[in-house]
Enzyme design. Structure first.
Site, short mmCIF file in Angstrom:
data_model
loop_
_atom_site.label_atom_id
_atom_site.label_comp_id
_atom_site.label_asym_id
_atom_site.label_seq_id
_atom_site.Cartn_x
_atom_site.Cartn_y
_atom_site.Cartn_z
N LYS A 52 8.78 -38.64 35.38
CA LYS A 52 7.37 -38.28 35.20
C LYS A 52 6.71 -39.19 34.17
O LYS A 52 5.61 -39.71 34.40
CB LYS A 52 7.26 -36.82 34.76
N ASP A 80 3.98 -32.84 37.31
CA ASP A 80 4.33 -31.95 36.21
C ASP A 80 4.23 -30.51 36.72
O ASP A 80 4.11 -30.28 37.92
CB ASP A 80 3.42 -32.20 35.00
#
Length: 207
Positions: A120, A138
Site C-alpha cells: 500500500k 486501504d
C-alpha cells in the site's frame, strides 16, 4: 469500457472530492516516502503537524540513518505506533543509502523490500511521487469498493486487482483519497450514513 453506473459514481466522486489532493511537506523523494510511512494508522493532520519539526531536526537522509531510534521517536511521538515507525525509518534510510545511493527506487518490488514499506505504501508513493498509476487499497477503499459492488475479494491484493479491471486507469491514483474522504465522513465502518450519501442510489451493499 467503463460501465454506466461506475462512470456516474466516479463523476460524483470527482465533483465532491476533486481530482487532486494536497501532498505532504517534502523536498526529497525519501521525505515523501517517510511521510507516507508515518500516515499509516494516523491522520494526515497528525503527519502534517509533525513534518516541519522532523525535517528541521533531520534535514538529510544520513541524519536519520545516524540517529538513534529514541531520537527519531521523540520527533514523531504524536504519531500512532511512533516507536515502531522510528525503527523502520532508521532501517529504511540505511537501506536506501547502502543499496540505492540514497534514492528511492521507482520499482514496486524493490520498494516493498525496504523496512516498513508494504504494498500500500509503495503504490501510494509511486502515484504521489511519479504519477505512476496504481490502486492503493486501504481499509476505506476495501470497504467502500465492496459496498459499491466493484469488488468481492477477501483481501486487499485481490480487491486491488478487481478495481484495476473495473476502474479506468486515469482514476486509479485518485480513488484512494476520494474513498478515504468518503469513508471518514459518510460511508464509515461503524455505520454507513446512506441518507447523506451522494452515491446511495448506485450502491449495491448498504451495510
Amino acid at each position: 469500457m467503463t460501465g454506466q453506473k461506475t462512470q456516474k459514481i466516479l463523476d460524483a466522486l470527482d465533483k465532491k472530492y476533486g481530482l487532486t489532493k494536497e501532498g505532504f511537506l517534502h523536498q526529497h523523494d525519501w521525505q515523501l516516502l517517510i511521510a507516507i510511512m508515518l500516515s499509516a494508522q494516523s491522520t494526515d493532520k497528525q503527519v502534517d503537524e509533525t513534518l516541519p519539526g522532523l525535517w528541521k531536526r533531520f534535514p538529510t537522509i544520513e541524519s536519520i540513518a545516524d540517529a538513534t531510534e529514541e531520537e527519531i521517536g521523540k520527533e514523531i511521538k504524536s504519531i500512532g505506533l511512533h516507536k515502531m515507525k522510528a525503527g523502520n525509518m532508521k532501517k529504511c534510510c540505511i537501506k536506501l543509502i547502502e543499496d540505492h545511493d540514497g534514492k528511492v527506487p521507482k520499482d514496486l518490488d524493490k520498494l516493498v523490500e525496504l523496512p516498513g514499506v508494504g504494498r500500500k505504501t509503495a503504490t501510494l508513493f509511486l502515484a504521489d511521487a511519479y504519477g505512476i498509476p496504481g490502486v492503493t487499497v486501504d481499509t476505506h477503499v476495501f470497504r467502500i469498493s465492496r459496498r459499491l459492488g466493484w469488488a468481492k475479494g477477501k483481501n486487499p491484493v485481490i480487491v486491488e486487482q478487481e478495481l484495476m479491471k473495473v476502474l479506468p486507469k486515469e482514476h486509479w491514483n485518485r480513488i484512494n483519497f476520494q474513498l478515504i474522504y468518503h469513508g471518514r465522513s459518510i460511508c464509515t465502518a461503524r455505520k454507513a450514513k446512506c441518507e447523506d450519501c451522494g452515491l446511495e442510489k448506485w450502491c449495491d451493499k448498504k451495510v
